[in-house]
Design a protein around this motif. Structure first.
Motif, short mmCIF file in Angstrom:
data_model
loop_
_atom_site.label_atom_id
_atom_site.label_comp_id
_atom_site.label_asym_id
_atom_site.label_seq_id
_atom_site.Cartn_x
_atom_site.Cartn_y
_atom_site.Cartn_z
N ALA A 130 0.82 -1.22 0.00
CA ALA A 130 0.00 0.00 0.00
C ALA A 130 0.85 1.27 0.00
O ALA A 130 0.32 2.36 0.12
CB ALA A 130 -0.94 -0.02 1.21
N ASP A 131 2.15 1.10 -0.13
CA ASP A 131 3.05 2.26 -0.11
C ASP A 131 3.20 2.80 -1.53
O ASP A 131 4.26 2.66 -2.17
CB ASP A 131 4.40 1.86 0.48
N ILE A 132 2.14 3.44 -2.02
CA ILE A 132 2.12 3.90 -3.41
C ILE A 132 3.09 5.06 -3.60
O ILE A 132 3.08 6.03 -2.86
CB ILE A 132 0.68 4.31 -3.82
N MET A 149 -9.81 0.67 -1.80
CA MET A 149 -9.04 -0.36 -1.10
C MET A 149 -9.95 -1.46 -0.57
O MET A 149 -9.63 -2.64 -0.65
CB MET A 149 -8.26 0.26 0.08
N LYS A 150 -11.08 -1.04 -0.02
CA LYS A 150 -12.03 -2.03 0.50
C LYS A 150 -12.52 -2.96 -0.62
O LYS A 150 -12.59 -4.17 -0.44
CB LYS A 150 -13.24 -1.32 1.14
N PRO A 185 2.23 2.23 4.45
CA PRO A 185 3.34 3.20 4.36
C PRO A 185 3.58 3.88 5.71
O PRO A 185 2.71 3.85 6.59
CB PRO A 185 2.85 4.20 3.33
N ALA A 186 4.75 4.49 5.87
CA ALA A 186 5.02 5.27 7.08
C ALA A 186 4.12 6.50 7.07
O ALA A 186 3.60 6.90 6.04
CB ALA A 186 6.49 5.69 7.10
N GLY A 200 -2.08 7.58 3.03
CA GLY A 200 -1.58 6.22 2.83
C GLY A 200 -1.95 5.31 4.00
O GLY A 200 -2.33 4.15 3.80
N PHE A 201 -1.86 5.84 5.20
CA PHE A 201 -2.23 5.08 6.40
C PHE A 201 -3.74 4.80 6.38
O PHE A 201 -4.18 3.68 6.68
CB PHE A 201 -1.86 5.89 7.65
N LYS A 202 -4.52 5.80 6.00
CA LYS A 202 -5.98 5.62 5.96
C LYS A 202 -6.36 4.57 4.92
O LYS A 202 -7.23 3.73 5.17
CB LYS A 202 -6.65 6.96 5.64
N ASN A 203 -5.69 4.60 3.76
CA ASN A 203 -5.94 3.58 2.73
C ASN A 203 -5.62 2.18 3.25
O ASN A 203 -6.41 1.26 3.11
CB ASN A 203 -5.07 3.84 1.49
#
Lengths: 266, 92
Positions: free
Chosen positions: A39-41, A102-103, A122-123, A128-131
């Motif tokens: 998920a770290d786009i 994402m869901k 992702p950090a 990114g965290f929410k995704n």
């Protein structure tokens, strides 16, 4: 029934990607069908740790924007066909995907029959965290026994509960150096756990093998001899519900190093 | 063995708590208290000033020695104020 687990930390560089790769490989080697989702786009790395970087054709954004089918983007690991990777996009950023997409993506992965879907978060604590947390039903927090990563982990515990409705995250303390703890020069695993007050899932000792195995693109959990590899396999077994005692870190000194210590001139 | 080194060994033996492990634990616990309480620094400053203003109506306070901090007590966060009183003002 698939389990969807996000691996997160807040701070970068504590070992999220390495942990995702190793738990994925270990679970696959235990017969589970595992999908790893990077998920770290924009900062794609999970493919490198797994040694799958040369096989990427499509990525997560291609799937979301319907330029390809999910199955076309999934890279099956030749070492273990139970393991598949959905790579992140490298030339886009976090805003290319939203939590609803994402869901949907995770629902589609469940349809494919994966028993575990591990999401490499992702950090940071932004989009990114929410995704990465949107579709997860369980969370693993990776931290190091070091002040800034523990502080960030504490923030993440709060955010997971408040924003993602992920209660009871599990803790992995990574890069533990028993010799330093013994000399009172590093927080112990107990110190970290006491401060964060969440359940401990595993302890991974600092191990040079992580660097050499990442150099080769072979997760260390494939190695029989590596201490970290053993620790990761133990974590995978615990995730599957087995009772596995924590590694005795004292043992990692080995007989010869203890002998050396005995005769060491101070 | 040099004497200071000898002392250091003795200190280790008795588990003196100025090693970097206990230092980092204390620093971390303090910073997390502030993080968890989620009180911004300007608000702390304002609280301090208003507390001082109210108390100053009744007592004279040593402002240099005044300490208002968040501390942990029995698992909860408490606002601990240490307010040295120089003298009580006479009520009119």
């Amino acid at each position: 029934m698939s389990r969807v687990i996000v691996i997160t930390s807040g701070k970068g560089g504590v070992g999220k990607t390495t942990t995702t790769a190793n738990l994925g490989m270990a679970l696959a080697n235990m017969g589970e069908k595992v999908a790893l989702l990077d998920a770290d786009i924009g900062l794609r790395n999970l493919d490198l740790v797994l040694g799958l970087e040369n096989r990427i054709v499509y990525d997560i954004v291609d799937v979301v924007e319907e330029r390809c089918k999910l199955r076309q983007a999934l890279i099956k690991d030749k070492r273990n066909p139970n393991l598949a990777l959905l790579p992140a996009a490298q030339t886009r950023d976090k805003t290319a995907v939203n939590p609803d997409q994402m869901k949907k993506l995770v629902e589609d992965l469940k349809e494919e029959g994966f028993s575990f879907i591990l999401i490499d978060c992702p950090a940071g604590i932004e989009q990114g965290f929410k995704n990465a947390t949107a579709a997860a039903t369980e969370a693993i927090i990776v931290t190091n026994p070091e002040i800034s990563s523990v502080r960030d982990a504490d923030r993440i515990v709060g955010k997971l509960e408040a924003e993602a409705e992920l209660k009871n995250p599990l803790l992995i303390v990574n890069r533990v150096r028993p010799a330093m703890i013994k000399n009172q020069e590093m927080m112990s695993v107990e110190d970290v756990q006491e401060i964060l007050a969440i359940k401990l899932l595993g302890v991974i000792p600092e191990d040079d093998c992580i660097i050499t195995s990442t150099n080769r693109g072979e997760p260390v959990s494939m190695s029989e001899t590596s201490r970290a590899g053993q620790a990761y396999r133990n974590v995978a077994r615990r995730i599957r519900g087995e009772e596995v005692p924590m590694l005795n870190l004292e043992e990692s000194f080995g007989f010869f190093s203890r002998l050396k210590k005995l005769f060491a001139v101070s | 063995m040099a004497f200071p080194l000898f002392l250091e060994k003795i200190e280790k033996l008795f588990g003196r708590t100025d090693n970097s492990r206990s230092v980092v634990k204390n620093r971390l616990q303090l910073v997390l208290m502030h993080d968890r309480a989620d009180i911004p620094a300007p608000m702390m400053e304002l609280m301090r000033a208003e507390l001082l203003a109210v108390l100053s109506k009744y007592v004279e306070i040593d402002q240099q020695q005044l300490e208002v901090n968040l501390e942990r007590a029995d698992g909860t966060i408490a606002l601990i104020a240490n307010i040295p009183i120089m003298r009580v003002r006479t009520v009119d």
